[in-house]
Design an enzyme around this catalytic site. Structure first.
Site, PDB file in Angstrom:
ATOM      1  N   LYS A   1      39.766 -30.078  -4.042  1.00  0.00           N
ATOM      2  CA  LYS A   1      38.916 -28.480  -3.641  1.00  0.00           C
ATOM      3  C   LYS A   1      39.124 -28.122  -2.123  1.00  0.00           C
ATOM      4  O   LYS A   1      39.526 -27.181  -1.494  1.00  0.00           O
ATOM      5  CB  LYS A   1      37.960 -28.600  -4.403  1.00  0.00           C
ATOM      6  CG  LYS A   1      36.941 -27.926  -4.201  1.00  0.00           C
ATOM      7  CD  LYS A   1      35.455 -27.089  -5.122  1.00  0.00           C
ATOM      8  CE  LYS A   1      34.774 -26.803  -5.076  1.00  0.00           C
ATOM      9  NZ  LYS A   1      33.182 -26.307  -5.429  1.00  0.00           N
TER      10      LYS A   1
ATOM     11  N   GLU B   1      40.772 -40.008   0.403  1.00  0.00           N
ATOM     12  CA  GLU B   1      41.773 -41.180  -0.439  1.00  0.00           C
ATOM     13  C   GLU B   1      42.756 -40.190  -1.136  1.00  0.00           C
ATOM     14  O   GLU B   1      43.500 -40.599  -0.353  1.00  0.00           O
ATOM     15  CB  GLU B   1      40.486 -41.488  -1.642  1.00  0.00           C
ATOM     16  CG  GLU B   1      39.524 -42.355  -1.534  1.00  0.00           C
ATOM     17  CD  GLU B   1      38.137 -41.584  -1.491  1.00  0.00           C
ATOM     18  OE1 GLU B   1      37.801 -40.261  -0.827  1.00  0.00           O
ATOM     19  OE2 GLU B   1      36.928 -41.910  -1.826  1.00  0.00           O
TER      20      GLU B   1
ATOM     21  N   GLY C   1      33.805 -28.932  -8.294  1.00  0.00           N
ATOM     22  CA  GLY C   1      34.582 -30.262  -8.655  1.00  0.00           C
ATOM     23  C   GLY C   1      34.679 -30.555  -9.783  1.00  0.00           C
ATOM     24  O   GLY C   1      35.807 -30.442 -10.899  1.00  0.00           O
ATOM     25  N   ARG C   2      33.285 -31.246 -10.811  1.00  0.00           N
ATOM     26  CA  ARG C   2      33.751 -31.880 -11.506  1.00  0.00           C
ATOM     27  C   ARG C   2      33.624 -30.786 -12.341  1.00  0.00           C
ATOM     28  O   ARG C   2      33.670 -30.824 -14.012  1.00  0.00           O
ATOM     29  CB  ARG C   2      32.116 -32.424 -12.164  1.00  0.00           C
ATOM     30  CG  ARG C   2      30.815 -32.024 -11.084  1.00  0.00           C
ATOM     31  CD  ARG C   2      29.365 -32.685 -11.545  1.00  0.00           C
ATOM     32  NE  ARG C   2      28.848 -31.875 -11.466  1.00  0.00           N
ATOM     33  CZ  ARG C   2      27.960 -31.783  -9.872  1.00  0.00           C
ATOM     34  NH1 ARG C   2      29.075 -32.200  -8.491  1.00  0.00           N
ATOM     35  NH2 ARG C   2      27.392 -30.716  -9.360  1.00  0.00           N
TER      36      ARG C   2
ATOM     37  N   GLU D   1      26.987 -36.634 -11.946  1.00  0.00           N
ATOM     38  CA  GLU D   1      26.881 -36.125 -10.425  1.00  0.00           C
ATOM     39  C   GLU D   1      25.693 -34.582 -10.565  1.00  0.00           C
ATOM     40  O   GLU D   1      25.398 -33.827  -9.329  1.00  0.00           O
ATOM     41  CB  GLU D   1      27.896 -35.477  -9.959  1.00  0.00           C
ATOM     42  CG  GLU D   1      28.642 -35.478  -8.503  1.00  0.00           C
ATOM     43  CD  GLU D   1      30.246 -36.076  -8.349  1.00  0.00           C
ATOM     44  OE1 GLU D   1      30.696 -34.493  -8.434  1.00  0.00           O
ATOM     45  OE2 GLU D   1      30.500 -36.772  -7.157  1.00  0.00           O
TER      46      GLU D   1
ATOM     47  N   HIS E   1      33.144 -55.126 -30.748  1.00  0.00           N
ATOM     48  CA  HIS E   1      33.357 -56.282 -30.721  1.00  0.00           C
ATOM     49  C   HIS E   1      33.316 -56.844 -28.755  1.00  0.00           C
ATOM     50  O   HIS E   1      33.590 -57.899 -28.033  1.00  0.00           O
ATOM     51  CB  HIS E   1      35.231 -56.389 -30.490  1.00  0.00           C
ATOM     52  CG  HIS E   1      35.266 -56.346 -32.277  1.00  0.00           C
ATOM     53  ND1 HIS E   1      35.737 -56.664 -33.092  1.00  0.00           N
ATOM     54  CD2 HIS E   1      36.011 -54.753 -32.483  1.00  0.00           C
ATOM     55  CE1 HIS E   1      35.820 -56.705 -34.299  1.00  0.00           C
ATOM     56  NE2 HIS E   1      35.999 -55.231 -33.861  1.00  0.00           N
TER      57      HIS E   1
ATOM     58  N   LYS F   1      29.918 -41.500   2.282  1.00  0.00           N
ATOM     59  CA  LYS F   1      31.173 -40.772   3.410  1.00  0.00           C
ATOM     60  C   LYS F   1      31.290 -41.435   4.750  1.00  0.00           C
ATOM     61  O   LYS F   1      31.720 -42.006   5.258  1.00  0.00           O
ATOM     62  CB  LYS F   1      31.571 -40.291   2.737  1.00  0.00           C
ATOM     63  CG  LYS F   1      31.939 -39.225   1.349  1.00  0.00           C
ATOM     64  CD  LYS F   1      32.238 -37.679   1.336  1.00  0.00           C
ATOM     65  CE  LYS F   1      32.150 -37.334  -0.299  1.00  0.00           C
ATOM     66  NZ  LYS F   1      32.967 -35.838  -0.656  1.00  0.00           N
TER      67      LYS F   1
END
Ligand code: F6P
Length: 545
Positions: free
Chosen positions: A205, A211, A266-267, A352, A383, A511
């Site tokens: 965005k 990254e 973004g999410r 978030e 398990h 950041k």
């Protein structure tokens, strides 16, 4: 400007505290035995999904009090405001218009935004068809066979989840996802791929996320090292972003860029061009069905009464356990391998969005906000961590997600999967008394002393709450509805807590410090004093180089 009400300001707050205290001494099985209609009365359906919330520490009175809370917080009006584009993201002065991305017509006043969405959808469709039909070719003329989406957070989790969940719809082009700046992520994803037949989608965005940019540069280097001429790199990159200038500076031509808008968080962006990799993987028709499922949930959310409104009911349950029973976590347990990444997606969506400690007006909360969300696909969790769910000391309300059929031919194993999901939810509720455990041990032939010794270890308290969300099958439509359901639940909980669910300032400091530390790693002489622990770790890093 009206002051944001805190959860503890609503008239229902004290009443709910008292009701929760009463419920602590009640068992869910007793609630069932006293109310023959409970299984049907505590079930609600919409958009192909059914929410069974009968196995909760909730009676008709406490449910009515929660529904009064929803009315006091004006959840129906807030749903209307969300869909109408009110500037609910008050720290960034924006609306949160993800619902417009799946709308079929423009809400009043949002015609310009809707037309931009429609234009982009058309362009997305063209890219999708071009790529899936083999018309899009790499630098020496091979048809694109592999697409690698490079993005992180909201530019990764949604498309990655949906692409994985809809494996039954996959077409000829394979889609891969790279998010981590760890070089291993891109390196191992690219192993075995043919550079000339690989397309990268740079999905960001902001187009500022380090990254994604670093992985984008590495992808470009991979192509160049394989012999791609620099002037043909444009055949291998698309970009999805609000920051078209930065994409151009990276070298992605304008024609290869699809826009996003600052009014999409973004999410919440899966439904936009961020979903292009998914559309390529499953084909345009299936992607459209995903949008249609979400849109059906939107219209349910904005029209159903609180008592029948799935997102509102799920939010009230979240508030009930988090704020009145002290549950600090919530488990999500999809009994579907394709939905294995649902907890990852929901972690960003809920934590978030609602991991906040102040109100929209900046006042401290005097109660908890978002619980820690976690989980994994059944039956593997059984398990592993289900031991804690059944006999641990913590309250972990759980959502079981249970598709009733599989597209695969093996009905027998799917039956086992369903049996396991239903059994877990039932076992959490009914538990097992020490007497029952003892009787079972004696029945297995143990002597009385041994049965007495082991019985406390086999006893399970039960009374542990869970919802079961069913759907006929995981289809694009039901999956769209499921994700929109959780989006709206998140919104409702944010409203009840009085917080802004659409910003994420808490991720920024890390950041900034990351940039300082990177500078130190690159320039050992640059002296910015850190704390003693970080200094020692830096020294250890330098020593290892
Ligand atoms: O760091 C958090 C975050 O800003 C998320 O909110 C977002 O989804 C992610 O980073 C990726 O951001 P972008 O799409 O701008 O690269």
């Amino acid at each position: 400007m009206t002051q944001t009400l805190r959860l503890s300001d609503f008239p229902s707050w004290r009443e709910l505290q008292a009701l929760a205290a009463q419920m602590q001494g009640t068992s869910i099985t007793t609630l069932f035995s006293k109310d023959a209609q409970r299984a049907t009365e505590f079930t609600a359906s919409a958009a192909g999904l059914t929410l069974d919330y009968s196995k909760h520490l909730l009676c008709r009175d406490s449910r009515a009090a929660l529904l009064r809370l929803a009315e006091q917080a004006q959840l129906p009006q807030r749903a209307g405001q969300l869909l109408a584009g009110a500037p609910l993201n008050n720290t960034e002065s924006r609306p949160a218009l993800h619902t417009l991305l799946r709308a079929r017509s423009a809400p009043a006043g949002l015609e310009a935004e809707f037309s931009a969405v429609e234009d982009t959808r058309q362009r997305m469709r063209l890219w999708c068809d071009r790529i899936t039909s083999g018309q899009m070719q790499g630098y020496s003329g091979k048809a694109i066979r592999d697409v690698v989406n490079i993005g992180i957070g909201g530019s990764d989790l949604g498309p990655r989840l949906v692409t994985g969940a809809l494996a039954a719809c996959h077409g000829p082009v394979r889609c891969h996802y790279v998010a981590n700046v760890d070089p291993a992520d891109l390196h191992y994803t690219l192993q075995g791929l043919d550079p000339d037949a690989t397309l990268f989608i740079l999905c960001s965005k902001s187009f500022r996320t380090e990254e994604t940019l670093a992985n984008g540069v590495a992808a470009r280097d991979w192509l160049l090292a394989a012999g791609a001429p620099e002037e043909d790199l444009h055949r291998h990159f698309l970009a999805i972003t609000t920051n078209l200038e930065a994409a151009a500076a990276f070298g992605v031509p304008a024609d290869n860029c699809l826009p996003l808008w600052d009014w999409v968080g973004g999410r919440y962006s899966l439904w936009s061009a961020v979903g292009l990799s998914t559309a390529i993987a499953v084909g345009w028709e299936h992607f459209s069905a995903l949008l249609a499922g979400a849109e059906e949930m939107d219209s349910h959310f904005s029209s159903a009464s609180c008592a029948h409104n799935l997102p509102m009911l799920m939010s009230l349950l979240e508030i009930w356990y988090c704020n009145f029973f002290g549950a600090g976590n919530q488990a999500v347990l999809p009994y579907d391998q394709g939905l294995a990444r649902l907890p990852d997606f929901l972690q960003q969506l809920t934590m978030e969005s609602n991991g906040k400690r102040i109100t929209r007006d900046g006042e401290p909360l005097d109660y908890d906000s978002a619980p820690v969300l976690w989980g994994s696909a059944g039956t593997m969790g059984q398990h592993s961590f289900h031991q804690l769910l059944h006999q641990g000391t913590r309250l972990c309300p759980a959502d079981f997600i249970l598709p009733l059929t599989t597209p695969l031919a093996d009905a027998a194993r799917h039956r086992m999967l369903v049996a396991n999901g239903l059994a877990q939810s039932r076992a959490l509720m009914i538990g097992r008394t020490e007497d029952e455990a003892r009787a079972s041990l004696l029945g297995r032939g143990l002597d009385a002393a041994e049965a007495n010794r082991l019985a406390p270890h086999l006893a399970m308290p039960g009374n542990r709450p869970s919802s079961v969300i069913t759907m006929d099958a995981v289809t694009p439509h039901s999956l769209g509805a499921l994700l929109a359901l959780y989006e709206h639940r998140t919104f409702c909980s944010g409203q009840l807590w009085g917080i802004n669910s659409f910003d994420q300032w808490g991720v920024e400091l890390g950041k900034e410090i990351g940039a300082d530390i990177l500078n130190r790693l690159q320039n050992p002489d640059s002296r910015k004093n850190m704390d003693a622990a970080t200094e020692r770790l830096l020294a250890q890093w330098f020593a290892a180089q």
